[in-house]
Design a protein around this motif. Structure first.
Motif, mmCIF file in Angstrom:
data_model
loop_
_atom_site.group_PDB
_atom_site.id
_atom_site.type_symbol
_atom_site.label_atom_id
_atom_site.label_comp_id
_atom_site.label_asym_id
_atom_site.label_seq_id
_atom_site.Cartn_x
_atom_site.Cartn_y
_atom_site.Cartn_z
ATOM 1 N N THR A 107 -6.644 14.600 -3.659
ATOM 2 C CA THR A 107 -5.690 13.748 -2.960
ATOM 3 C C THR A 107 -6.425 13.197 -1.908
ATOM 4 O OG1 THR A 107 -3.983 15.445 -3.192
ATOM 5 C CG2 THR A 107 -3.603 13.889 -1.341
ATOM 6 N N THR A 108 -7.489 13.814 -1.191
ATOM 7 C CA THR A 108 -8.072 13.272 -0.061
ATOM 8 C C THR A 108 -8.915 12.004 -0.733
ATOM 9 O OG1 THR A 108 -8.340 15.591 0.745
ATOM 10 C CG2 THR A 108 -10.393 13.848 1.386
ATOM 11 N N GLU A 109 -9.707 12.194 -1.896
ATOM 12 C CA GLU A 109 -10.201 10.826 -2.466
ATOM 13 C C GLU A 109 -9.303 9.880 -2.637
ATOM 14 O OE1 GLU A 109 -12.675 10.474 -6.110
ATOM 15 O OE2 GLU A 109 -14.174 9.832 -4.983
ATOM 16 N N HIS A 135 -4.911 16.118 7.681
ATOM 17 C CA HIS A 135 -5.964 15.281 8.508
ATOM 18 C C HIS A 135 -6.335 14.062 7.129
ATOM 19 C CE1 HIS A 135 -7.287 18.436 11.107
ATOM 20 N NE2 HIS A 135 -5.998 17.695 11.398
ATOM 21 N N SER A 136 -6.240 14.560 6.082
ATOM 22 C CA SER A 136 -6.774 13.680 4.724
ATOM 23 C C SER A 136 -5.747 12.233 4.563
ATOM 24 C CB SER A 136 -6.857 14.249 3.453
ATOM 25 O OG SER A 136 -5.528 14.680 3.027
ATOM 26 N N ASN A 137 -4.578 12.354 5.431
ATOM 27 C CA ASN A 137 -3.839 11.102 5.400
ATOM 28 C C ASN A 137 -3.712 10.586 7.004
ATOM 29 O OD1 ASN A 137 -2.168 9.260 4.560
ATOM 30 N ND2 ASN A 137 -0.172 10.267 4.712
ATOM 31 N N ILE A 206 2.707 7.702 -0.861
ATOM 32 C CA ILE A 206 3.388 9.214 -0.907
ATOM 33 C C ILE A 206 2.092 10.226 -0.871
ATOM 34 C CG2 ILE A 206 4.980 10.999 -1.728
ATOM 35 C CD1 ILE A 206 6.275 8.705 -0.050
ATOM 36 N N ASP A 207 1.936 11.037 -0.100
ATOM 37 C CA ASP A 207 0.955 12.293 -0.420
ATOM 38 C C ASP A 207 1.781 13.560 -0.895
ATOM 39 O OD1 ASP A 207 -0.367 14.750 -0.259
ATOM 40 O OD2 ASP A 207 -1.038 14.246 1.825
ATOM 41 N N GLY A 208 1.557 13.656 -2.159
ATOM 42 C CA GLY A 208 2.467 14.416 -2.981
ATOM 43 C C GLY A 208 1.567 15.823 -3.618
ATOM 44 N N ALA A 209 0.745 15.988 -2.599
ATOM 45 C CA ALA A 209 -0.113 17.426 -2.649
ATOM 46 C C ALA A 209 0.656 18.464 -2.640
ATOM 47 C CB ALA A 209 -1.350 17.516 -1.710
ATOM 48 N N GLN A 210 1.786 18.523 -1.819
ATOM 49 C CA GLN A 210 2.394 19.778 -1.508
ATOM 50 C C GLN A 210 4.044 19.745 -2.319
ATOM 51 O OE1 GLN A 210 1.426 22.699 -0.590
ATOM 52 N NE2 GLN A 210 -0.494 22.065 0.283
ATOM 53 N N SER A 211 4.219 18.689 -2.944
ATOM 54 C CA SER A 211 5.454 18.406 -3.671
ATOM 55 C C SER A 211 5.311 18.691 -5.230
ATOM 56 C CB SER A 211 6.149 17.090 -3.359
ATOM 57 O OG SER A 211 5.137 16.077 -3.633
ATOM 58 N N PHE A 229 -2.083 13.318 -5.998
ATOM 59 C CA PHE A 229 -1.832 14.848 -5.785
ATOM 60 C C PHE A 229 -3.102 15.249 -6.340
ATOM 61 C CE2 PHE A 229 -1.203 15.917 -10.167
ATOM 62 C CZ PHE A 229 -0.928 14.764 -10.870
ATOM 63 N N SER A 230 -3.478 16.689 -6.265
ATOM 64 C CA SER A 230 -4.536 17.191 -6.541
ATOM 65 C C SER A 230 -4.267 18.233 -7.747
ATOM 66 C CB SER A 230 -4.957 18.096 -5.229
ATOM 67 O OG SER A 230 -5.536 17.449 -4.341
ATOM 68 N N SER A 231 -5.174 18.258 -8.602
ATOM 69 C CA SER A 231 -4.998 19.255 -9.666
ATOM 70 C C SER A 231 -5.007 20.706 -9.267
ATOM 71 C CB SER A 231 -5.958 19.066 -10.808
ATOM 72 O OG SER A 231 -6.699 20.067 -11.353
ATOM 73 N N HIS A 232 -6.036 21.144 -8.500
ATOM 74 C CA HIS A 232 -5.986 22.500 -8.012
ATOM 75 C C HIS A 232 -4.911 23.127 -7.348
ATOM 76 C CE1 HIS A 232 -6.868 22.363 -3.749
ATOM 77 N NE2 HIS A 232 -7.085 21.194 -3.932
ATOM 78 N N LYS A 233 -3.683 22.394 -6.909
ATOM 79 C CA LYS A 233 -2.789 22.864 -6.310
ATOM 80 C C LYS A 233 -1.646 23.018 -7.356
ATOM 81 C CE LYS A 233 -3.659 20.776 -2.020
ATOM 82 N NZ LYS A 233 -4.299 21.992 -1.244
ATOM 83 N N ILE A 234 -1.915 22.560 -8.752
ATOM 84 C CA ILE A 234 -0.780 22.841 -9.766
ATOM 85 C C ILE A 234 -1.603 23.453 -10.805
ATOM 86 C CG2 ILE A 234 -0.938 20.240 -10.369
ATOM 87 C CD1 ILE A 234 1.916 20.485 -11.127
#
Ligand code: PMP
Length: 416
Positions: A107-109, A135-137, A206-211, A229-234
């Motif tokens: 997500t950060t990148e 912070h990444s947003n 939309i920052d979907g990291a936590q959704s 979104f980030s792979s490691h959170k799913i």
């Protein structure tokens, strides 16, 4: 902000007393300090099922070759897996086309990519973010010369949409908000946030990291312009993420990094660039990771994201109910968390105990929670907290995990 609540799980929710898929996650059967691990730090990263790890090992052992470059068998096989992964992502988030799916490191990148490309296209301007951003947003926009305007948050943890509507100016270049807060767990009203932005002619990130790990996300229905979104959170590997963007918008952006694969022709005088999505993917991608992400998404789809959502929502409700019974407990924004049907993390503090002490002592009991500012310092200031303790859930967690957490907190309380 700490309403005492006592909410039973919604009646129709099936409860999975043993969690879902626990046997697929070998790490969950280990002990720490001689105690069974209770892993409640899933908002930071989730554990990985056997299927994902085995897919990575299998590809390294049997199909490893650089993608898009070789005419040989292995390269074509690895390329197929990588491009099939792009289509799996497309289907999972219901995007129109694989040209809209850009692989990033996370997500950060993804947000850095957007901020950098937007700034290169046109310098300056304003970006509207919310009071509860990671912070990444925040920092990528600042680094690239954008001025931030902030949607304020009420004491109940809701974004103030009336105030939001007044933040738009002719200088507004984008709105960028989290769908789910990584601290409060609340689900933000992104439908309204998007429609208000669009009525001002402004694109929405939309920052979907936590959704994405907890609820169905649908690009066509949501109508956001960009989504990360980030792979490691799913349940996928680290080092991989996704930036979705509407094709017509991505087409207008200049490239991000320069290097292999993002070009069409290179000379010392002039370089032309590749088509979407490769224009934004310089260098060798983490093709083992993208394939493993696809395996993780298939794993989630095999169970059903709705099933996972209902189970985790039950855990969130149960955690609020159990934790609110503890003396001195302060849960942040519990009413909004419940009302927003969130399956998100629960943040709290106990009066008189520093969050770091509580986290450290829980750790000695085998309970992994997150402590600190959760990369959301502006939100901490708004909450008047230096940090919080955060318990966050995944499909394999159980109500028994939450009972262990509650008992652990009570034990620590008795020590103080
Ligand atoms: N946004 C939110 C809401 C997050 O929770 C996180 C991770 N904590 C990020 C962005 C950054 O994700 P990553 O570190 O995977 O790039």
């Amino acid at each position: 902000m700490n309403a005492k609540v006592n909410t039973p799980a919604p009646a129709s929710v099936p409860t999975f007393a043993d969690g879902i898929g626990r046997a697929d996650f070998p790490i969950l059967s280990r002990t720490v300090y001689g105690r069974p691990l209770v892993y409640l730090d899933n908002a930071a990263t989730t554990q990985k099922p056997r299927q994902v790890v085995e897919a990575m090992v299998d590809e390294y052992y049997n199909a490893n070759a650089n993608v898009h470059r070789g005419v040989h068998y292995l390269s074509r096989q690895a390329t197929d897996l990588h491009e099939q992964a792009r289509d799996t992502v497309r289907q999972f988030i219901h995007a129109r086309s694989t040209t809209e799916i850009i692989f990033t490191r996370g997500t950060t990148e993804a947000i850095n990519l957007l901020a950098s490309c937007m700034a290169r296209r046109k310098q300056g301007g304003e970006v509207i973010v919310s009071a509860m951003e990671h912070h990444s947003n925040i920092v990528p926009w600042q680094l690239n010369g954008f001025k931030l305007k902030v949607i304020p948050m009420t004491d109940e943890g809701e974004l103030d949409l009336d105030a939001y509507d007044t933040l738009f100016t002719p200088e507004t270049r984008a709105v960028s908000v989290a769908q789910v807060s990584n601290v409060l767990g609340v689900v933000n009203p992104i439908d309204r946030i998007i429609s208000i932005a669009h009525s001002h002619g402004v694109p929405v990130v939309i920052d979907g990291a936590q959704s994405t790990p907890h609820m169905a996300v649908d690009m066509i229905e949501m109508d956001c312009d960009y989504f990360a979104f980030s792979s490691h959170k799913i349940y996928g590997p680290t080092g991989v993420g996704v930036l979705y963007g509407k094709e017509q918008l991505l087409d207008q952006l200049p490239p991000y990094q320069g290097g292999g694969e993002m070009i069409r022709n290179v000379s010392f005088d002039h370089t032309t660039f590749n088509d979407l999505p490769y224009r934004f993917e310089a260098g060798t991608p983490d093709y083992i990771g993208t394939h493993a992400l696809a395996v993780a998404l298939d794993y989630v789809s095999g169970i059903g994201i709705e099933t996972i959502h209902r189970h985790e929502q039950d855990l969130t409700h149960y955690a609020i109910e159990r934790l609110s019974q503890i003396q001195g407990m302060h849960i942040y924004a519990p009413d909004t968390l419940l009302a927003s049907a969130s399956a998100g993390p629960v943040s709290f503090n106990i009066r008189g105990i520093h969050h770091l002490d509580l986290g450290t002592l829980l750790d000695r009991l085998g309970i992994a929670v997150r402590t600190g500012h959760h990369c959301a310092e502006p939100l901490m200031h708004r909450l008047g907290a230096e940090g919080t303790v955060r318990a966050s859930f995944a499909l394999y967690n159980t109500r028994a995990d939450i009972d262990t957490l509650a008992a652990g907190i009570e034990r620590v309380c008795h020590m103080f």
